[in-house]
Design an enzyme around this catalytic site. Structure first.
Site, PDB file in Angstrom:
ATOM      1  N   ASP A 117       0.816  -1.210   0.000  1.00 30.81           N
ATOM      2  CA  ASP A 117       0.000   0.000   0.000  1.00 30.81           C
ATOM      3  C   ASP A 117       0.850   1.260   0.000  1.00 30.81           C
ATOM      4  OD1 ASP A 117      -2.162  -1.700   0.118  1.00 30.81           O
ATOM      5  OD2 ASP A 117      -3.224  -0.509   1.594  1.00 30.81           O
ATOM      6  N   CYS A 164       1.099  -7.916   5.121  1.00 32.65           N
ATOM      7  CA  CYS A 164       0.724  -6.520   4.908  1.00 32.65           C
ATOM      8  C   CYS A 164      -0.779  -6.333   4.722  1.00 32.65           C
ATOM      9  CB  CYS A 164       1.540  -5.936   3.762  1.00 32.65           C
ATOM     10  SG  CYS A 164       3.282  -5.732   4.234  1.00 32.65           S
ATOM     11  N   ASP A 165      -1.150  -5.087   4.448  1.00 31.15           N
ATOM     12  CA  ASP A 165      -2.497  -4.575   4.693  1.00 31.15           C
ATOM     13  C   ASP A 165      -3.644  -5.441   4.191  1.00 31.15           C
ATOM     14  OD1 ASP A 165      -0.689  -2.551   5.287  1.00 31.15           O
ATOM     15  OD2 ASP A 165      -2.061  -0.967   4.695  1.00 31.15           O
ATOM     16  N   LYS A 166      -3.670  -5.772   2.909  1.00 30.24           N
ATOM     17  CA  LYS A 166      -4.831  -6.464   2.351  1.00 30.24           C
ATOM     18  C   LYS A 166      -4.647  -7.968   2.307  1.00 30.24           C
ATOM     19  CE  LYS A 166      -6.415  -2.417   1.890  1.00 30.24           C
ATOM     20  NZ  LYS A 166      -5.183  -1.739   2.309  1.00 30.24           N
ATOM     21  N   SER A 205      -5.052   5.371   5.505  1.00 31.40           N
ATOM     22  CA  SER A 205      -3.976   4.492   5.937  1.00 31.40           C
ATOM     23  C   SER A 205      -4.044   4.339   7.444  1.00 31.40           C
ATOM     24  CB  SER A 205      -2.627   5.094   5.542  1.00 31.40           C
ATOM     25  OG  SER A 205      -1.581   4.520   6.284  1.00 31.40           O
ATOM     26  N   GLU A 227      -6.861   4.954  -0.259  1.00 28.10           N
ATOM     27  CA  GLU A 227      -6.444   5.527   1.017  1.00 28.10           C
ATOM     28  C   GLU A 227      -6.019   6.975   0.821  1.00 28.10           C
ATOM     29  OE1 GLU A 227      -3.460   3.095   2.804  1.00 28.10           O
ATOM     30  OE2 GLU A 227      -4.899   1.573   3.443  1.00 28.10           O
ATOM     31  N   CYS A 254       5.209  -2.298   8.182  1.00 32.53           N
ATOM     32  CA  CYS A 254       5.611  -0.978   8.685  1.00 32.53           C
ATOM     33  C   CYS A 254       5.366  -0.856  10.188  1.00 32.53           C
ATOM     34  CB  CYS A 254       4.889   0.113   7.910  1.00 32.53           C
ATOM     35  SG  CYS A 254       5.436   0.216   6.189  1.00 32.53           S
TER      36      CYS A 254
END
Length: 569
Positions: free
Chosen positions: A80, A121-123, A472, A446, A194
């Site tokens: 992302d 990570c995010d998704k 985010s 985002e 992150c």
């Protein structure tokens, strides 16, 4: 075993022949063992996933030693941060559905007996969670681990958000190009998701609260040798789960989702977690009402403030005892957690975390001495958001908990970013970014670019931002997202004009457009949503299928059990 359909009987001789050709089958005895799918998500361009090709080896060895046969496959992973602030971000949330569908396809096509998911990570985390409850075979999650925080030249901890905010500071003349370069070079020191309480780390922590990951999954750093032991435990434990036939829908119950939200608000997690947990609930056949988040947040104290809400990072949470310590502290106050929920440890949540305490109250507060008596996420309702909007109250300064100001309206993230960096926004304004919802974007982009720019320009504590897009996990400030209905569906946000007064009260949970109803009705009658030209490929299909953010922006028709099978109030 599911896998018997591809390995048992005379008719399956061709199947066994193909399986031998893989080199995975070592001897005839392997055909009597459970076949374990290992859904990896290695990708060289994603720092949270670039190490997963090596990471997976110990997991496969542990599965073997425990009596299973591991078969690794890969799914996609999108960063992302790299996709941010350009058209590539339109593919971020849709990639969640592709991850879920690809894992489902591989597992169903090859009839595996169990599943180990390796996201980070995010998704990728929510995509794999959605697949897990959809497939409902024994499953365990083990993430790639968080990134260590960087260090600025003065020794203070920094992360990726420091760089995004540095752009605004550079534009405002607060730092020079050399300072920005130093941030860029130091913020991300190596592998991992992150370093703050952003979406990836939020979701990896929530996997523990849901019961699908082992203790330590959310906080042990990617480079910490202890993650090796976690991997080996996961490899052994999946074989045990197969023997016990303990499945995701035995674990991911409405009460377990309550537990995940309790952890979420106690740690001030990303607003994206609301979107993703609602989607997981939908896949599990649970109609989980958005308004329930407020009930949980109202009774759950905030025990942590992690970046972007403070200078602390996930490594600090790990040092203080990790997710188990947060859950352990919450468990000391009756009614905050459902302690009888099952977990992949083979024990209940209460048995797993009940004796764990915070090792550092500066990082994880006790339940009797919280940072705040209420949680760090809030769902807002009102004339501007009849179906809801979300905000991370843990990252809002006290003077912005209530605000009224004139709208400055933009029809895209790019327009808003240019205006903010161009100095066109003033103290007290309410920036409105619309046509960036799941359907209108398309893809539900985002808004980290504009929110970080506000902070960098010195406006983060005096300007609010309202959008039908999302944020985010690194966003901080009075940033209200997921406004439903979205502009593309004709929601009230589509009717706002420059100068209209917008009012919100984050404690009361209200978001209002202060325009007379007669005027809004006239605007509604004249409204025609803009047509997006040139939309092709996957996104063109996504627009036709995506549901509102208020139910997780899943694709219709809903997968898993039929919607409405299990309502939860």
């Amino acid at each position: 075993m599911n896998s018997e359909v591809i390995k048992k009987g005379v008719e399956r001789a061709p199947h066994r022949s193909l399986l031998r050709a893989t080199g995975i089958i070592k001897d005839e005895a392997d055909f009597q063992k459970p076949f374990v799918a290992i859904a990896n998500s290695f990708a060289e361009i994603v720092p949270g996933h670039a190490h997963l090709n090596e990471f997976v080896k110990e997991i496969k060895e542990a599965v073997r030693e425990a009596g299973g046969v591991p078969f690794e496959f890969n799914t996609l992973a999108l960063c992302d941060g790299i996709a941010m602030n350009h058209p590539g971000m339109r593919y971020s949330l849709p990639s969640r559905e592709l991850v879920a569908d690809s894992v489902e396809t591989m597992v169903q096509g090859h009839r595996f007996d169990g599943l180990i998911c390796i996201p980070n990570c995010d998704k990728i985390v929510p995509g794999m969670l959605m697949a897990a409850v959809r497939l409902n075979i024994p499953t365990i999650f083990v993430s790639g681990g968080p990134m260590k925080a960087g260090r600025a030249k003065d020794g203070r901890p920094i992360d990726l958000i420091s760089v995004f905010e540095g752009i605004g500071a550079f534009r405002a003349g607060k730092i020079d190009a050399g300072d920005l370069l130093e941030l860029e070079q130091a913020a991300c020191p190596g592998y991992g998701s992150c370093a703050g309480m952003f979406t990836a780390n939020s979701m990896n922590c929530l996997c523990e609260a849901l019961g699908l990951a082992l203790p330590g999954n959310g906080t042990i750093l990617a480079v910490d040798p202890r993650r090796s032991e976690l991997k080996k435990w996961a490899g052994r434990q999946i074989v045990e789960l197969i023997k016990r036939d303990l499945r995701p829908r035995d674990i991911v119950t409405p009460e377990a989702i309550d537990n995940a939200f309790a952890l979420d608000v106690a740690m001030g997690g990303s607003t994206n977690t609301i979107l993703h947990l609602l989607a997981v609930a939908q896949e599990a056949g649970i109609n989980y009402p958005l308004k329930r988040v407020n009930l949980i947040s109202a009774r759950t104290p905030t025990l942590c403030k992690i970046s972007p809400a403070s200078s602390l990072h996930i490594e600090d949470v790990d040092r203080a005892g990790g997710v188990s310590a947060v859950l352990g502290e919450l468990s000391r106050k009756p009614g905050l957690l459902n302690l009888d929920c099952l977990t992949v440890t083979g024990e209940t949540l209460g048995e797993t975390v009940g004796q764990v305490q915070s090792l550092d109250p500066r990082v994880i507060r006790g339940v009797e001495e919280p940072l705040s008596p209420v949680g760090g996420l809030k769902v807002l309702f009102g004339s501007l958001a009849p179906e809801g909007a979300v905000v991370k109250t843990a990252a809002v300064v006290p003077q912005m908990m209530r605000h009224q100001g004139p709208a400055v309206v933009f029809n895209s993230e790019a327009e808003a970013s240019a205006a903010i960096l161009g100095g066109r926004i003033k103290h007290g304004d309410v920036v409105v970014i619309r046509f960036e919802g799941p359907k209108g974007g398309p893809g539900f982009m985002e808004m980290l670019g504009p929110t970080a720019a506000l902070v960098g320009m010195g406006l983060g504590e005096s300007v609010a931002l309202v959008t039908d897009g999302r944020f985010s996990g690194g966003t901080r400030g009075a940033c209200i997202g997921h406004v439903c209905p979205e502009a593309a569906s004709g929601g009230p946000i589509a009717l706002i004009k420059d100068g209209d007064l917008i009012s919100y009260d984050l404690e009361a949970g209200t978001l209002e457009l202060l325009v007379p109803q007669e005027e809004l009705a006239a605007r509604k009658a004249a409204f025609t949503p803009p047509l997006r030209q040139g939309l092709t490929g996957w996104l063109a299909r996504y627009v036709q299928m995506v549901a509102p953010a208020s139910i997780g922006a899943v694709l219709r028709p809903a997968c898993g059990r039929p919607p409405g099978e299990q309502d939860y109030e």
